[in-house]
Write a protein that holds these residues in place. Structure first.
Motif, PDB file in Angstrom:
ATOM      1  N   GLY A  80       0.833  -1.194   0.000  1.00 35.94           N
ATOM      2  CA  GLY A  80       0.000   0.000   0.000  1.00 35.94           C
ATOM      3  C   GLY A  80       0.869   1.246   0.000  1.00 35.94           C
ATOM      4  N   LEU A  81       0.842   1.995   1.088  1.00 32.63           N
ATOM      5  CA  LEU A  81       1.630   3.224   1.196  1.00 32.63           C
ATOM      6  C   LEU A  81       3.129   2.919   1.209  1.00 32.63           C
ATOM      7  CD1 LEU A  81      -0.306   5.160   3.994  1.00 32.63           C
ATOM      8  CD2 LEU A  81      -0.350   5.639   1.551  1.00 32.63           C
ATOM      9  N   ASP A  82       3.910   3.796   0.604  1.00 35.46           N
ATOM     10  CA  ASP A  82       5.366   3.730   0.598  1.00 35.46           C
ATOM     11  C   ASP A  82       5.875   2.321   0.339  1.00 35.46           C
ATOM     12  OD1 ASP A  82       8.011   4.445   0.753  1.00 35.46           O
ATOM     13  OD2 ASP A  82       8.075   4.497   2.947  1.00 35.46           O
ATOM     14  N   VAL A  83       5.429   1.737  -0.750  1.00 35.11           N
ATOM     15  CA  VAL A  83       5.869   0.382  -1.083  1.00 35.11           C
ATOM     16  C   VAL A  83       7.372   0.346  -1.339  1.00 35.11           C
ATOM     17  CG1 VAL A  83       5.407   0.642  -3.570  1.00 35.11           C
ATOM     18  CG2 VAL A  83       5.387  -1.635  -2.517  1.00 35.11           C
ATOM     19  N   GLN A  84       7.935   1.468  -1.797  1.00 38.50           N
ATOM     20  CA  GLN A  84       9.386   1.501  -2.024  1.00 38.50           C
ATOM     21  C   GLN A  84      10.137   1.249  -0.717  1.00 38.50           C
ATOM     22  OE1 GLN A  84       7.233   3.851  -3.004  1.00 38.50           O
ATOM     23  NE2 GLN A  84       7.587   4.409  -5.139  1.00 38.50           N
ATOM     24  N   GLY A  85       9.698   1.922   0.354  1.00 40.59           N
ATOM     25  CA  GLY A  85      10.357   1.748   1.641  1.00 40.59           C
ATOM     26  C   GLY A  85      10.135   0.373   2.245  1.00 40.59           C
ATOM     27  N   GLU A 131      -2.314   5.968  -9.263  1.00 40.54           N
ATOM     28  CA  GLU A 131      -1.497   7.044  -8.695  1.00 40.54           C
ATOM     29  C   GLU A 131      -0.011   6.693  -8.713  1.00 40.54           C
ATOM     30  OE1 GLU A 131      -2.930  10.182  -5.528  1.00 40.54           O
ATOM     31  OE2 GLU A 131      -2.259   8.360  -4.529  1.00 40.54           O
ATOM     32  N   ASN A 132       0.311   5.410  -8.811  1.00 36.88           N
ATOM     33  CA  ASN A 132       1.709   4.966  -8.872  1.00 36.88           C
ATOM     34  C   ASN A 132       2.141   4.658 -10.300  1.00 36.88           C
ATOM     35  OD1 ASN A 132       0.515   4.070  -6.115  1.00 36.88           O
ATOM     36  ND2 ASN A 132       2.712   4.126  -5.783  1.00 36.88           N
ATOM     37  N   HIS A 133       1.252   4.891 -11.251  1.00 40.18           N
ATOM     38  CA  HIS A 133       1.502   4.511 -12.633  1.00 40.18           C
ATOM     39  C   HIS A 133       2.726   5.215 -13.214  1.00 40.18           C
ATOM     40  CE1 HIS A 133       0.605   3.712 -16.907  1.00 40.18           C
ATOM     41  NE2 HIS A 133      -0.173   2.747 -16.464  1.00 40.18           N
ATOM     42  N   ASP A 134       2.830   6.525 -13.005  1.00 36.32           N
ATOM     43  CA  ASP A 134       3.923   7.297 -13.593  1.00 36.32           C
ATOM     44  C   ASP A 134       5.281   6.821 -13.098  1.00 36.32           C
ATOM     45  OD1 ASP A 134       2.114   8.883 -14.997  1.00 36.32           O
ATOM     46  OD2 ASP A 134       1.968  10.356 -13.382  1.00 36.32           O
ATOM     47  N   GLY A 135       5.410   6.688 -11.777  1.00 38.30           N
ATOM     48  CA  GLY A 135       6.680   6.263 -11.212  1.00 38.30           C
ATOM     49  C   GLY A 135       7.057   4.860 -11.645  1.00 38.30           C
ATOM     50  N   PHE A 136       6.081   3.953 -11.677  1.00 36.40           N
ATOM     51  CA  PHE A 136       6.336   2.571 -12.074  1.00 36.40           C
ATOM     52  C   PHE A 136       6.815   2.513 -13.519  1.00 36.40           C
ATOM     53  CE2 PHE A 136       5.415  -1.636 -13.575  1.00 36.40           C
ATOM     54  CZ  PHE A 136       5.531  -2.480 -12.482  1.00 36.40           C
ATOM     55  N   MET A 276       8.014  12.026  -5.835  1.00 37.09           N
ATOM     56  CA  MET A 276       7.692  11.348  -4.586  1.00 37.09           C
ATOM     57  C   MET A 276       7.803   9.830  -4.681  1.00 37.09           C
ATOM     58  SD  MET A 276       7.001  13.865  -2.544  1.00 37.09           S
ATOM     59  CE  MET A 276       5.923  13.408  -1.193  1.00 37.09           C
ATOM     60  N   GLN A 277       7.747   9.289  -5.890  1.00 37.67           N
ATOM     61  CA  GLN A 277       7.683   7.832  -6.034  1.00 37.67           C
ATOM     62  C   GLN A 277       8.901   7.206  -6.693  1.00 37.67           C
ATOM     63  OE1 GLN A 277       4.063   7.175  -8.201  1.00 37.67           O
ATOM     64  NE2 GLN A 277       2.761   8.092  -6.627  1.00 37.67           N
ATOM     65  N   GLN A 316      10.954  12.940   0.793  1.00 38.13           N
ATOM     66  CA  GLN A 316      10.565  11.625   0.275  1.00 38.13           C
ATOM     67  C   GLN A 316      10.316  10.603   1.356  1.00 38.13           C
ATOM     68  OE1 GLN A 316      11.556   9.596  -3.441  1.00 38.13           O
ATOM     69  NE2 GLN A 316      13.284  10.970  -3.529  1.00 38.13           N
ATOM     70  N   GLY A 317      10.707  10.884   2.564  1.00 36.19           N
ATOM     71  CA  GLY A 317      10.379   9.960   3.660  1.00 36.19           C
ATOM     72  C   GLY A 317       8.896   9.796   3.802  1.00 36.19           C
ATOM     73  N   THR A 318       8.140  10.825   3.393  1.00 36.51           N
ATOM     74  CA  THR A 318       6.677  10.735   3.392  1.00 36.51           C
ATOM     75  C   THR A 318       6.219  10.675   1.951  1.00 36.51           C
ATOM     76  OG1 THR A 318       6.651  12.119   5.348  1.00 36.51           O
ATOM     77  CG2 THR A 318       4.557  11.801   4.215  1.00 36.51           C
ATOM     78  N   ARG A 319       6.004   9.466   1.454  1.00 32.15           N
ATOM     79  CA  ARG A 319       5.613   9.291   0.067  1.00 32.15           C
ATOM     80  C   ARG A 319       4.178   9.732  -0.158  1.00 32.15           C
ATOM     81  NH1 ARG A 319       9.997   7.288  -3.267  1.00 32.15           N
ATOM     82  NH2 ARG A 319      11.370   6.156  -1.899  1.00 32.15           N
ATOM     83  N   LEU A 320       3.876   9.907  -1.431  1.00 32.56           N
ATOM     84  CA  LEU A 320       2.494  10.256  -1.784  1.00 32.56           C
ATOM     85  C   LEU A 320       1.538   9.177  -1.316  1.00 32.56           C
ATOM     86  CD1 LEU A 320       2.413  11.665  -5.410  1.00 32.56           C
ATOM     87  CD2 LEU A 320       1.633  12.782  -3.344  1.00 32.56           C
TER      88      LEU A 320
END
Length: 322
Positions: A80-85, A131-136, A276-277, A316-320
């Motif tokens: 869900g949120l901040d999947v990168q982290g 919402e994560n489409h662009d970064g992915f 952010m992503q 970036q510690g607080t992702r979108l």
């Protein structure tokens, strides 16, 4: 059809989407109830075996930590949120190891990021929350990213988040035990409109902007498809068979802004998503969103969001949110 229950392993990541997880589990539970026998079993795992908090703040106690699985198991990574982290080296190693056994592996909501990071989606079709489409898309060029509600490509499954878990599970139930059972599960869920992998996750442009004007919708669609290389309002107007002045009036009437301003907002929204992503440099983000000058990009970004791209990147510690 095998008489042996299909076993699902739900891998919960910190800040996972509760709706995506619960929707999938409920489909399995109801399928067992409606069939009168245990068609499915499941367990919940986390990286350490310790409690995991969902994005809504509720805490879940897993059954165990990531471990050895049977090749007949199906893994669903719930993110869900901040999947990168939340995508740790240990998680990637575990997912890759289990994938080598031939397991079916899926990602719910932003779980597709984990699968892509592990290299499990290379050359495959996939989806992720819009919402994560662009970064992915920027980070995983070897993945064919779609805007579908869910995608099943071989042994890999991905969903867009929210209630799309229901649509995926209903397909899997139908594939394994027939459409009648899948429909019975949908009825129990009061889920009257089952979507397929041909359905897109976002509302249509007219529905999203609250305006049903075909030419306006067409222009906005063209804008959304051409962020990196923006098209001038004059060309946009010509392509839909109207003058630039008519297009200006159309935007003013329905959206209370000029076509140029609306286009700029679309580009800046994508820029914010990328900042952010992803780990893209600010200059590359600017280029990806149609800004040839970093200083112009920074000026426009500050006017829209009250901060500079560089400062935004510093948070970036607080992702979108997703």
């Amino acid at each position: 059809m095998s008489d042996k229950p299909v076993h699902y392993v739900f891998a919960l990541l910190n800040n996972f989407s509760l709706l995506s997880f619960a929707s999938a589990v409920e489909c399995l539970r109801i399928a067992n109830r409606m069939s009168g026998k245990p068609l499915y079993t499941w367990e919940v795992q986390s990286e350490t075996g310790e409690q995991v908090k969902c994005s809504a703040g509720s805490v879940f106690a897993p059954d165990s930590k990531f471990g050895e699985l049977s090749r007949d198991d199906t893994v669903l990574v719930c993110a869900g949120l901040d999947v990168q982290g939340a995508t740790t080296k240990a998680l990637l190693n575990w997912v890759r190891r289990e994938a080598r056994k031939g397991l079916r592996i899926g990602g719910l909501c932003t779980g597709a990021h984990v699968l892509a990071k592990a290299g499990l989606l290379d050359g495959k079709r996939a989806t992720i929350h819009w919402e994560n489409h662009d970064g992915f898309a920027e980070e995983f060029e070897e993945v064919t990213l779609t805007k579908s509600v869910f995608v099943v490509d071989g042994g890999r499954m991905t969903t867009a988040g929210g209630t799309s878990s229901i649509d995926l599970m209903l397909k899997l139930i139908a594939d394994g035990h027939g459409e009648e059972l899948a429909n019975s599960v949908a009825d129990q869920l009061i889920y009257s409109s089952i979507r397929t992998d041909q359905d897109t996750q976002r509302l249509s442009v007219p529905t999203r902007i609250g305006v049903r004007h075909p030419k306006l919708s067409q222009v906005i669609h063209m804008m959304e498809k051409n962020i990196e290389e923006p098209i001038s309002p004059a060309i946009l107007a010509k392509d839909v068979g109207m003058s630039t002045r008519q297009l200006e009036r159309l935007f003013r009437r329905y959206l209370n802004r000029s076509p140029k301003r609306y286009y700029m907002e679309l580009r800046l929204q994508k820029a914010r998503n990328l900042l952010m992503q992803t780990d893209m440099s600010v200059i590359n983000v600017a280029l990806a969103c149609g800004f040839s000058s970093p200083s112009h990009f920074s000026k426009c970004y500050r006017a829209q969001y009250g901060t500079t791209p560089y400062r935004e990147r510093g948070t970036q510690g607080t992702r979108l949110p997703v």
